[in-house]
Design an enzyme around this catalytic site. Structure first.
Site, PDB file in Angstrom:
ATOM      1  N   HIS A 214       0.802  -1.232   0.000  1.00 53.27           N
ATOM      2  CA  HIS A 214       0.000   0.000   0.000  1.00 53.27           C
ATOM      3  C   HIS A 214       0.830   1.275   0.000  1.00 53.27           C
ATOM      4  O   HIS A 214       0.273   2.367  -0.046  1.00 53.27           O
ATOM      5  CB  HIS A 214      -0.971   0.025   1.181  1.00 53.27           C
ATOM      6  CG  HIS A 214      -0.310   0.297   2.503  1.00 53.27           C
ATOM      7  ND1 HIS A 214       0.457  -0.624   3.156  1.00 53.27           N
ATOM      8  CD2 HIS A 214      -0.295   1.404   3.270  1.00 53.27           C
ATOM      9  CE1 HIS A 214       0.907  -0.107   4.277  1.00 53.27           C
ATOM     10  NE2 HIS A 214       0.477   1.130   4.371  1.00 53.27           N
TER      11      HIS A 214
HETATM   12  C1  UD1 Z   1      -2.497   5.525   5.808  1.00 49.23           C
HETATM   13  C2  UD1 Z   1      -1.174   6.012   6.368  1.00 49.23           C
HETATM   14  C3  UD1 Z   1      -0.128   4.934   6.227  1.00 49.23           C
HETATM   15  C4  UD1 Z   1      -0.598   3.638   6.844  1.00 49.23           C
HETATM   16  C5  UD1 Z   1      -1.910   3.242   6.200  1.00 49.23           C
HETATM   17  C6  UD1 Z   1      -2.431   1.959   6.761  1.00 49.23           C
HETATM   18  C7  UD1 Z   1      -0.722   8.417   6.101  1.00 49.23           C
HETATM   19  C8  UD1 Z   1       0.109   9.413   5.386  1.00 49.23           C
HETATM   20  N1  UD1 Z   1      -0.655   7.174   5.634  1.00 49.23           N
HETATM   21  O1  UD1 Z   1      -2.324   5.329   4.415  1.00 49.23           O
HETATM   22  O2  UD1 Z   1       1.055   5.326   6.892  1.00 49.23           O
HETATM   23  O3  UD1 Z   1       0.371   2.625   6.639  1.00 49.23           O
HETATM   24  O4  UD1 Z   1      -2.850   4.310   6.430  1.00 49.23           O
HETATM   25  O5  UD1 Z   1      -3.548   1.521   6.091  1.00 49.23           O
HETATM   26  O6  UD1 Z   1      -1.393   8.763   7.054  1.00 49.23           O
HETATM   27  N2  UD1 Z   1      -9.346   4.497   1.610  1.00 49.23           N
HETATM   28  C9  UD1 Z   1     -10.542   3.850   1.572  1.00 49.23           C
HETATM   29  N3  UD1 Z   1     -11.102   3.481   2.774  1.00 49.23           N
HETATM   30  C10 UD1 Z   1     -10.524   3.739   3.971  1.00 49.23           C
HETATM   31  C11 UD1 Z   1      -9.302   4.407   3.988  1.00 49.23           C
HETATM   32  C12 UD1 Z   1      -8.711   4.760   2.821  1.00 49.23           C
HETATM   33  O7  UD1 Z   1     -11.100   3.602   0.537  1.00 49.23           O
HETATM   34  O8  UD1 Z   1     -11.088   3.373   5.026  1.00 49.23           O
HETATM   35  C13 UD1 Z   1      -8.716   4.907   0.336  1.00 49.23           C
HETATM   36  C14 UD1 Z   1      -9.253   6.241  -0.129  1.00 49.23           C
HETATM   37  O9  UD1 Z   1      -9.203   6.267  -1.508  1.00 49.23           O
HETATM   38  C15 UD1 Z   1      -8.261   7.189   0.433  1.00 49.23           C
HETATM   39  C16 UD1 Z   1      -6.995   6.408   0.234  1.00 49.23           C
HETATM   40  O10 UD1 Z   1      -7.354   5.059   0.511  1.00 49.23           O
HETATM   41  O11 UD1 Z   1      -8.271   8.412  -0.220  1.00 49.23           O
HETATM   42  C17 UD1 Z   1      -5.859   6.818   1.059  1.00 49.23           C
HETATM   43  O12 UD1 Z   1      -6.184   6.766   2.431  1.00 49.23           O
HETATM   44  P1  UD1 Z   1      -5.308   7.589   3.478  1.00 49.23           P
HETATM   45  O13 UD1 Z   1      -5.889   7.493   4.826  1.00 49.23           O
HETATM   46  O14 UD1 Z   1      -5.044   8.927   2.941  1.00 49.23           O
HETATM   47  O15 UD1 Z   1      -3.927   6.848   3.462  1.00 49.23           O
HETATM   48  P2  UD1 Z   1      -3.566   5.304   3.452  1.00 49.23           P
HETATM   49  O16 UD1 Z   1      -3.074   4.997   2.114  1.00 49.23           O
HETATM   50  O17 UD1 Z   1      -4.636   4.449   4.019  1.00 49.23           O
END
Ligand code: UD1
Length: 384
Positions: A214
């Protein structure tokens, strides 16, 4: 006494916060706290199932920030948390890990002159293109009490000018959670059957690998993601690969038209798994391939060989004292590392070596954190 405001936002935060809150409850006298969820993760598979399984209390507030650019996400958390702090008037703010919620909450607290407590301080990958590295550096810079998981972290903090009397080597709270729930891990065959595996008894018997990906650098552009999937498919031809994909990774596979690389005869693509299913799956796997930080730690304690598909790690103790090998993302390197493990017999049935536990990864880290905070209660609990 005023409460400690404890902040979570994403999946890896929950396993870290749960034992801390349990230790606060069990402390005599109990340590008062309020839990706030930023809502950075919001899918049930990334949030609610973890809260329920780990016994986290319902949060006092959910800031419901949802997805957005890093700037938008961080800014929303800061604005909304500021309002909660007006209401709660905590003595201090406790944050865990290195996600956007961590740094946002730490900054809000520091601006209000509230003491900041950071659990999992001092980890450094040395790679500032990684969003988490920026979050780690900034969070530690404004923290008043810094709890570390491995000895080397204190050296990193010393280089950044953190006074040694603010650093406490507490151990790893994520491993507290792993130990606490060891009897609840779900056997892999059940998870495979539920996930539609063509042979849920045969895969565990003959061996399978688990992959997680991821990191934005690995999955947010078509080229690196395709290269990694092709490399993993080389392994899958001998050892089927179970792949519980982060929602963003899953979305990118579809967006870049890469589903064709995932042959269901040798791959099992799953939604994110609940904690007990994921740990059970890793425990029963012959090999784990990952770019996650937490998985490097969990495989170390489970004694499962782990190949980390990154150029660096902020958790070097998992390499020096654990089962982790840092191999990067070049296909030849991945193929070479996997062949080396296979040829040395490390992937054979029953080949698992004894898990080696890094210092203080003993299931008692949260208790040490509670005790350290109680000893400093004037400052962190506003107690006389
Ligand atoms: C975040 C953390 C990362 C951690 C990861 C664990 C930051 C910078 N990154 O990354 O360090 O390892 O969480 O999972 O804080 N999304 C969904 N559903 C959710 C959450 C996310 O669909 O419940 C998708 C969405 O498109 C969202 C994208 O994932 O925009 C990114 O989510 P985000 O929370 O920004 O970062 P992660 O990639 O999950």
């Amino acid at each position: 006494m005023n409460p400690i405001l404890c902040v979570v936002g994403t999946r890896p935060n929950y396993m870290k916060m749960a034992p801390i809150l349990a230790a606060f409850d069990a402390h005599v006298p109990p340590i008062p706290y309020r839990l706030v969820h930023t809502g950075q993760h919001y899918d049930a598979a990334m949030e609610k199932v973890f809260f329920d399984a780990l016994g986290l209390p319902a949060p006092y507030a959910n800031l419901a920030v949802g997805p957005g650019s890093h700037a938008v996400q961080t800014a929303r958390i800061m604005e909304r948390l500021d309002a909660v702090l007006d209401e709660v008037r905590p003595a201090s703010v406790l944050v865990v890990g290195d996600v956007n919620s961590t740094v946002a909450a730490a900054l809000v607290a520091a601006k209000r002159n509230l003491p900041v407590i950071h659990v999992e301080s001092g980890l450094r990958s040395g790679d500032r293109t990684m969003p988490e590295e920026v979050n780690r550096i900034l969070t530690d810079a404004v923290s008043d009490l810094l709890f570390t998981t491995e000895r080397g972290a204190a050296d990193n903090l010393a280089r950044e000018g953190v006074a040694p009397d603010r650093i406490v080597f507490a151990g790893n709270v994520m491993i507290d959670t792993l130990d606490r729930h060891a009897d609840r891990f779900v056997p892999a065959r059940e998870t495979l059957a539920r996930g539609g595996c063509p042979d849920p008894e045969g895969w565990p018997a003959r061996g399978f690998a688990v992959a997680t990906l991821h990191r934005p650098s690995n999955v947010d552009a078509a080229e690196p993601l395709e290269r990694l999937l092709v490399a993993l498919d080389g392994i899958a031809r001998e050892l089927p690969v179970v792949f519980p994909a982060h929602p963003r990774t899953r979305g990118n596979i579809a967006r870049f038209g890469l589903e064709r690389l995932i042959d269901p005869a040798r791959w099992l693509l799953l939604d994110p798994l609940p904690y007990f299913d994921m740990i059970g799956l890793m425990r029963d796997a012959r090999l784990v391939l990952t770019d996650s930080g937490g998985v490097q730690e969990e495989t170390t304690v489970l004694g499962v060989p782990c190949l980390t598909l990154r150029e660096n790690t902020e958790r070097p103790v998992t390499v020096s004292a654990g089962t982790n090998r840092l191999i990067g993302t070049r296909p030849e390197a991945i193929a070479g590392a996997w062949r080396a493990l296979r040829d040395e017999g490390a992937l054979a049935a029953g080949a698992r070596r004894e898990a080696r536990r890094p210092e203080l990864w003993d299931g008692r880290a949260a208790i040490r954190i509670a005790e350290a905070l109680w000893a400093r209660r004037t400052r962190f609990l506003g107690a006389g």
